[in-house]
Write an enzyme that holds these catalytic residues in place. Structure first.
Site, PDB file in Angstrom:
ATOM      1  N   GLY A  69     117.892  46.681 151.562  1.00 44.40           N
ATOM      2  CA  GLY A  69     116.716  47.340 152.115  1.00 44.40           C
ATOM      3  C   GLY A  69     116.760  47.384 153.629  1.00 44.40           C
ATOM      4  O   GLY A  69     116.380  48.388 154.249  1.00 44.40           O
ATOM      5  N   SER A 201     115.358  48.322 147.804  1.00 43.59           N
ATOM      6  CA  SER A 201     116.282  47.188 147.799  1.00 43.59           C
ATOM      7  C   SER A 201     116.515  46.731 146.365  1.00 43.59           C
ATOM      8  O   SER A 201     115.554  46.592 145.598  1.00 43.59           O
ATOM      9  CB  SER A 201     115.684  46.045 148.619  1.00 43.59           C
ATOM     10  OG  SER A 201     116.440  44.878 148.433  1.00 43.59           O
ATOM     11  N   HIS A 203     117.477  43.760 145.099  1.00 47.45           N
ATOM     12  CA  HIS A 203     117.151  42.409 144.616  1.00 47.45           C
ATOM     13  C   HIS A 203     115.661  42.185 144.385  1.00 47.45           C
ATOM     14  O   HIS A 203     115.265  41.135 143.889  1.00 47.45           O
ATOM     15  CB  HIS A 203     117.746  41.342 145.540  1.00 47.45           C
ATOM     16  CG  HIS A 203     117.082  41.167 146.863  1.00 47.45           C
ATOM     17  ND1 HIS A 203     116.256  40.093 147.123  1.00 47.45           N
ATOM     18  CD2 HIS A 203     117.129  41.888 147.995  1.00 47.45           C
ATOM     19  CE1 HIS A 203     115.832  40.182 148.381  1.00 47.45           C
ATOM     20  NE2 HIS A 203     116.348  41.253 148.929  1.00 47.45           N
ATOM     21  N   THR A 239     134.173  51.116 152.032  1.00 48.09           N
ATOM     22  CA  THR A 239     134.444  51.248 150.598  1.00 48.09           C
ATOM     23  C   THR A 239     133.175  50.918 149.820  1.00 48.09           C
ATOM     24  O   THR A 239     132.535  49.898 150.071  1.00 48.09           O
ATOM     25  CB  THR A 239     135.599  50.307 150.185  1.00 48.09           C
ATOM     26  OG1 THR A 239     136.742  50.689 150.952  1.00 48.09           O
ATOM     27  CG2 THR A 239     135.914  50.421 148.706  1.00 48.09           C
ATOM     28  N   CYS A 327     107.723  33.031 158.665  1.00 50.13           N
ATOM     29  CA  CYS A 327     108.334  31.724 158.446  1.00 50.13           C
ATOM     30  C   CYS A 327     109.727  31.857 157.852  1.00 50.13           C
ATOM     31  O   CYS A 327     110.553  30.974 157.995  1.00 50.13           O
ATOM     32  CB  CYS A 327     107.482  30.883 157.517  1.00 50.13           C
ATOM     33  SG  CYS A 327     105.868  30.609 158.230  1.00 50.13           S
TER      34      CYS A 327
END
Ligand code: PLP
Length: 394
Positions: A69, A201, A203, A239, A327
């Site tokens: 992302g 993104s 994940h 790649t 944080c």
């Protein structure tokens, strides 16, 4: 463990691993190689591109795979602004909302610092929403790019993206949205949204970390950030990560198929969770918009305590959540997102975000509320004892 930090990351789904596995083993070719093994990899990459494009309602050629992302946001903000100014030297301003993820906010700062752009921050109200009229007032023929996130990662507030994108289009300004938190929860049809660029993104939706997508409308140019062999239609050399791209496509397709049901179920659980926290912790205040929020995010401030200390207590009790996103970078600065919503710095320090995956169980949320009540009591008790001993020492 009760994992209430799905906005930070998610486990990789079995279907994503199954999509990757052959591409890491038997079909391991380089998509640029002109023999069968390479062509097989190139086909797998194009299939992944087509799958992502089908979810977004765009052309496969408008999908650029990136390493996440952050890279998708960088390519959109820097790439589009630089290309637009090269086409029209009057375009020297960039608009970003006050609640952007650092991937967008820092890209805009870079444009100011290194390339002399002026960056205008679009303000938000107390709920973290951009007012379309305030946004429209900042548009003009000198703007190279506007970027407003679809849904916020700290407070879950959803922006009126279609309305903002329409105003940008009328003004002839390319519009990017960071949809990293929205993907899997909100519609991603780029035609209906009217956006020129959109970041995702892997994940956050069941694919591995380190893969992302930038949708880039064909008539919009982006100056590449990574130069080399000209892969990804020249937008991003290197790649290609064929396996992760296939995993992202598989996870996104599943998330999209499951979205209507997941949205309803998780939004109902979020409502119960918010109601229970506000009932059990009288000083708790919900942050973000009451209804225009991701189904998966419940965020609060707990004035008079410390978000970090409560977070640690919860971790001891096997509940994982998050304090402000600042944080994450090892900083104890109050969150700029909460400050932009007009929350005082000492109150912003008491923020906690609970974010839910599609499979979250009601019992886990009930247990988390009890553990939160206990953690707050422990931290308050310690504060009171600490207060007495320090005043005794004085
Ligand atoms: N944008 C938003 C809104 C996010 O929440 C995140 C991740 O936390 C990112 C961008 C960055 O994505 P990645 O972790 O894939 O670099």
């Amino acid at each position: 463990m009760i994992f209430l930090d799905a906005a930070a990351t998610t486990p990789v789904r079995r279907e994503a691993i199954e999509a990757m596995w052959p591409l890491l083993t038997s079909q391991f070719g380089n998509p640029s190689s002109h023999y069968g093994l390479g062509e097989e990899a190139a086909r797998a990459l194009e299939e992944a591109r087509e799958r992502v494009a089908a979810v977004l309602g765009c052309l496969p050629g408008e999908i650029v795979f990136t390493a996440g992302g952050t890279e998708a946001d960088n390519l959109a903000v820097k790439g589009i602004a630089l290309a637009r100014r090269a086409e029209d030297p009057r375009r020297t301003r960039v608009l970003v909302s006050a609640v952007e993820h650092p991937a967008v906010a820092e890209s805009a700062h870079y444009l100011a610092r290194v390339h002399g752009f002026a960056v205008d921050t679009v303000p938000v109200d107390a709920d973290g929403r951009v007012a379309p009229a305030a946004f429209a007032a900042l548009l003009g023929p000198d703007v190279a790019l506007a970027s407003v996130m679809y849904a916020n990662n700290e407070i879950g507030t959803v922006q009126p993206i279609a309305e903002l994108a329409a105003a940008a289009r009328t003004a002839g300004v390319p519009f990017h949205t960071d949809a990293v938190q929205a993907a899997g929860w909100l519609p991603l049809d780029v035609a209906a949204l009217g956006v020129d660029a959109l970041s995702i993104s892997g994940h956050k939706l069941g694919a591995p970390k380190g893969v992302g997508v930038l949708f880039l409308r064909s008539r919009i140019h982006a100056e590449p950030l990574v130069h080399g062999g000209g892969q990804e239609h020249g937008a991003r050399s290197g790649t290609e990560n064929v396996a992760f791209s296939a995993a992202l496509a598989a996870a996104l397709r599943l998330a999209e198929a499951e979205r209507p049901q997941a949205h309803g179920r998780v939004a109902a659980l979020r409502e119960d969770f918010i109601a229970a926290v506000l009932a059990r912790v009288p000083e708790a205040r919900l942050t973000g918009h009451r209804s225009e929020r991701l189904p998966s995010v419940a965020s609060f401030v707990f004035p008079g305590t410390s978000g970090e200390s409560v977070l640690l207590e919860l971790e001891r009790a096997s509940v994982l959540c998050s304090s402000g996103s600042a944080c994450a970078a090892g900083s104890d600065e109050p969150s700029p997102v909460l400050l932009a919503c007009g929350i005082a710095p000492e109150v912003a320090q008491t923020a906690l975000r609970f974010s839910f995956g599609a499979g979250i169980a009601a019992e886990d949320l009930d247990a988390a509320v009890e553990k939160l009540v206990d953690a707050l009591a422990t931290v308050r008790g310690r504060g009171a004892r600490g207060g007495r001993s320090s005043s005794a020492a004085a």
